[in-house]
Design a protein around this motif. Structure first.
Motif, PDB file in Angstrom:
ATOM      1  N   ASN A   1     -42.678 -52.375  -7.640  1.00  0.00           N
ATOM      2  CA  ASN A   1     -41.853 -53.159  -6.524  1.00  0.00           C
ATOM      3  C   ASN A   1     -40.575 -52.601  -6.303  1.00  0.00           C
ATOM      4  N   GLU A   2     -40.292 -52.094  -5.094  1.00  0.00           N
ATOM      5  CA  GLU A   2     -39.061 -51.594  -4.797  1.00  0.00           C
ATOM      6  C   GLU A   2     -38.046 -52.601  -4.213  1.00  0.00           C
ATOM      7  N   ASP A   3     -36.735 -52.401  -4.587  1.00  0.00           N
ATOM      8  CA  ASP A   3     -35.671 -53.307  -4.183  1.00  0.00           C
ATOM      9  C   ASP A   3     -34.279 -52.533  -4.175  1.00  0.00           C
ATOM     10  N   PHE A   4     -33.325 -52.953  -3.578  1.00  0.00           N
ATOM     11  CA  PHE A   4     -31.998 -52.337  -3.643  1.00  0.00           C
ATOM     12  C   PHE A   4     -30.894 -53.462  -3.571  1.00  0.00           C
ATOM     13  N   ASN A   5     -29.934 -52.992  -4.561  1.00  0.00           N
ATOM     14  CA  ASN A   5     -28.733 -53.772  -4.495  1.00  0.00           C
ATOM     15  C   ASN A   5     -27.631 -53.091  -4.022  1.00  0.00           C
ATOM     16  N   VAL A   6     -26.955 -53.813  -3.114  1.00  0.00           N
ATOM     17  CA  VAL A   6     -26.015 -53.540  -2.172  1.00  0.00           C
ATOM     18  C   VAL A   6     -24.681 -53.964  -2.346  1.00  0.00           C
ATOM     19  N   ASP A   7     -23.313 -53.111  -2.685  1.00  0.00           N
ATOM     20  CA  ASP A   7     -22.114 -53.443  -2.988  1.00  0.00           C
ATOM     21  C   ASP A   7     -21.494 -53.001  -2.095  1.00  0.00           C
ATOM     22  N   GLN A   8     -20.544 -53.776  -1.258  1.00  0.00           N
ATOM     23  CA  GLN A   8     -19.642 -53.560  -0.312  1.00  0.00           C
ATOM     24  C   GLN A   8     -18.416 -53.323  -0.607  1.00  0.00           C
ATOM     25  N   ASN A   9     -18.073 -51.835  -0.777  1.00  0.00           N
ATOM     26  CA  ASN A   9     -16.617 -51.543  -1.059  1.00  0.00           C
ATOM     27  C   ASN A   9     -15.685 -51.955   0.013  1.00  0.00           C
ATOM     28  N   ALA A  10     -14.182 -51.932  -0.557  1.00  0.00           N
ATOM     29  CA  ALA A  10     -13.254 -52.268   0.472  1.00  0.00           C
ATOM     30  C   ALA A  10     -11.690 -51.918   0.046  1.00  0.00           C
ATOM     31  N   THR A  11     -11.055 -51.491   0.936  1.00  0.00           N
ATOM     32  CA  THR A  11      -9.809 -50.876   0.600  1.00  0.00           C
ATOM     33  C   THR A  11      -8.464 -51.963   0.865  1.00  0.00           C
ATOM     34  N   VAL A  12      -7.665 -52.210  -0.067  1.00  0.00           N
ATOM     35  CA  VAL A  12      -6.544 -52.914   0.125  1.00  0.00           C
ATOM     36  C   VAL A  12      -5.477 -52.415   0.066  1.00  0.00           C
ATOM     37  N   THR A  13      -4.580 -52.657   1.003  1.00  0.00           N
ATOM     38  CA  THR A  13      -3.090 -52.131   1.156  1.00  0.00           C
ATOM     39  C   THR A  13      -2.300 -53.289   1.514  1.00  0.00           C
ATOM     40  N   MET A  14      -0.923 -53.083   1.269  1.00  0.00           N
ATOM     41  CA  MET A  14       0.242 -53.850   1.450  1.00  0.00           C
ATOM     42  C   MET A  14       1.012 -53.381   2.569  1.00  0.00           C
TER      43      MET A  14
END
Length: 372
Positions: free
Chosen positions: A284-297
């Motif tokens: 059984n094939e599955d995928f875990n997706v993590d959404q990366n983000a860049t935080v700036t001030m």
């Protein structure tokens, strides 16, 4: 006197009640057979389903019309209602001049249907190039074809093949050795030395010793009366003699395309152990997706910019192995025991073939393995 002897022998044969096969069903007389005939002809009277502008059909019609004294050009002929055909027939044994035979007509050009057509006089030739019959008549076509202007079509059966019952007239008889040969030869449908010997013995038991001699595993030579009338009665009696055929050779026939396996009744297996098991693997094939983000001030404001997502494969592997099942063949195992043992382990047709091949390679299968 001879007629009386033949009659008494006939009563003796009829009184035989042994459970066996008739010689008529086991063998044929050498030279007594049908002969294939073939010819080329033209079918006319079609309703626009013919060959059209086919050069073969146009040339055939021009040649036919010229033999009738008409001078026509190919460009003046329309073959929409005509079709070039091949005509085939079987000239049976002993057929005489004037007797009729059925003929089969098949298109060789672009004709869509032969329905409603009439076959013009067509000579039918044998393998020696001689004419043995003449065919002509109205066709019977079991198929049907329909088409529409949008290009769609419907075809039922085969409309490009038809038959003419009794459409052929025999013009020449094929000579048969049955009338002139000093001895007649019976050829067994299935070659077997024991069966050939049994047939010769059965004939000699009825007509006396020395009448029949087995020449090989297929042919039995039989001395026949010189008079044709007596010869016909003689063969009629021989055909009804009952003979017990010998058991066929041990064979296992495997159809590799359909998985069909036929095991003969004489198949035996010597001592052998067979292990049969199944291994099932499931992934059984599955995928875990993590959404990366860049935080700036920026000016006391927080800005979140989406980045490239991170995809991590998540695969799950399941392994299931059925316990291997083993069974043992005792010496001289019969067909019934062999089939029961293989069915007991739930073998599929493919597994059955593999088991039989393995038994043959091990020398435990006492039979010929035939793959068709």
């Amino acid at each position: 006197m001879i007629r009386a002897v033949l009659l008494s022998l006939g009563l003796l044969v009829a009184a035989t009640t042994a459970t066996a096969d008739r010689i008529k069903d086991m063998a044929t007389v050498a030279g007594v057979r049908s002969n294939p005939l073939v010819g080329y002809g033209v079918v006319v009277g079609l309703s626009g389903t013919g060959d059209g502008d086919s050069g073969l059909t146009l040339q055939s019609m021009q040649s036919m019309l010229s033999r009738m004294g008409l001078a026509v050009e190919v460009g003046d002929i329309d073959a929409s209602n005509a079709a070039a055909v091949m005509v085939t027939a079987e000239l049976g044994a002993f057929l005489k001049e004037g007797q009729e035979i059925d003929v089969t007509v098949s298109t060789v050009g672009a004709a869509e249907s032969l329905k409603g057509g009439t076959l013009l006089m067509t000579p039918l030739m044998g393998a020696d190039g001689e004419i043995y019959a003449i065919a002509q008549g109205n066709l019977i076509v079991g198929g049907m074809g329909l088409s529409a202007e949008d290009g769609s079509s419907l075809t039922v059966n085969i409309p490009t093949v038809g038959r003419v019952p009794n459409g052929g007239t025999v013009e020449r008889m094929v000579e048969s050795p049955f009338q002139n040969a000093e001895s007649l030869i019976l050829n067994l449908n299935r070659s077997d030395f024991s069966t050939a010997a049994n047939v010769a013995e059965a004939i000699n038991n009825v007509f006396g010793g020395g009448v029949a001699v087995a020449l090989d595993g297929t042919s039995i030579q039989v001395r026949a009366p010189v008079d044709l009338d007596q010869r016909v009665s003689f063969m009629g009696l021989i055909e009804n003699i009952q003979v017990t055929p010998d058991a066929p050779a041990a064979k296992v026939v495997v159809n590799s395309r359909t998985g069909t396996v036929v095991i003969g009744g004489e198949v035996l297996v010597t001592p052998a152990a067979v292990t049969h098991g199944g291994l099932t693997v499931q992934i059984n094939e599955d995928f875990n997706v993590d959404q990366n983000a860049t935080v700036t001030m920026n000016d006391n404001q927080t800005v979140i910019a989406p980045g490239q997502p991170t995809i991590t494969p998540d695969s799950q592997l399941y392994l299931n192995q059925d316990p291997a099942k083993a069974f043992l063949f005792d010496p001289g195992v019969s067909l019934a025991s062999l089939v029961d043992a293989i069915n007991a382990v739930g073998a599929a047709p493919g597994d059955l073939v593999a088991i039989l091949e393995a038994l043959r390679e091990a020398g435990a299968l006492r039979a010929e393995l035939v793959v068709i």
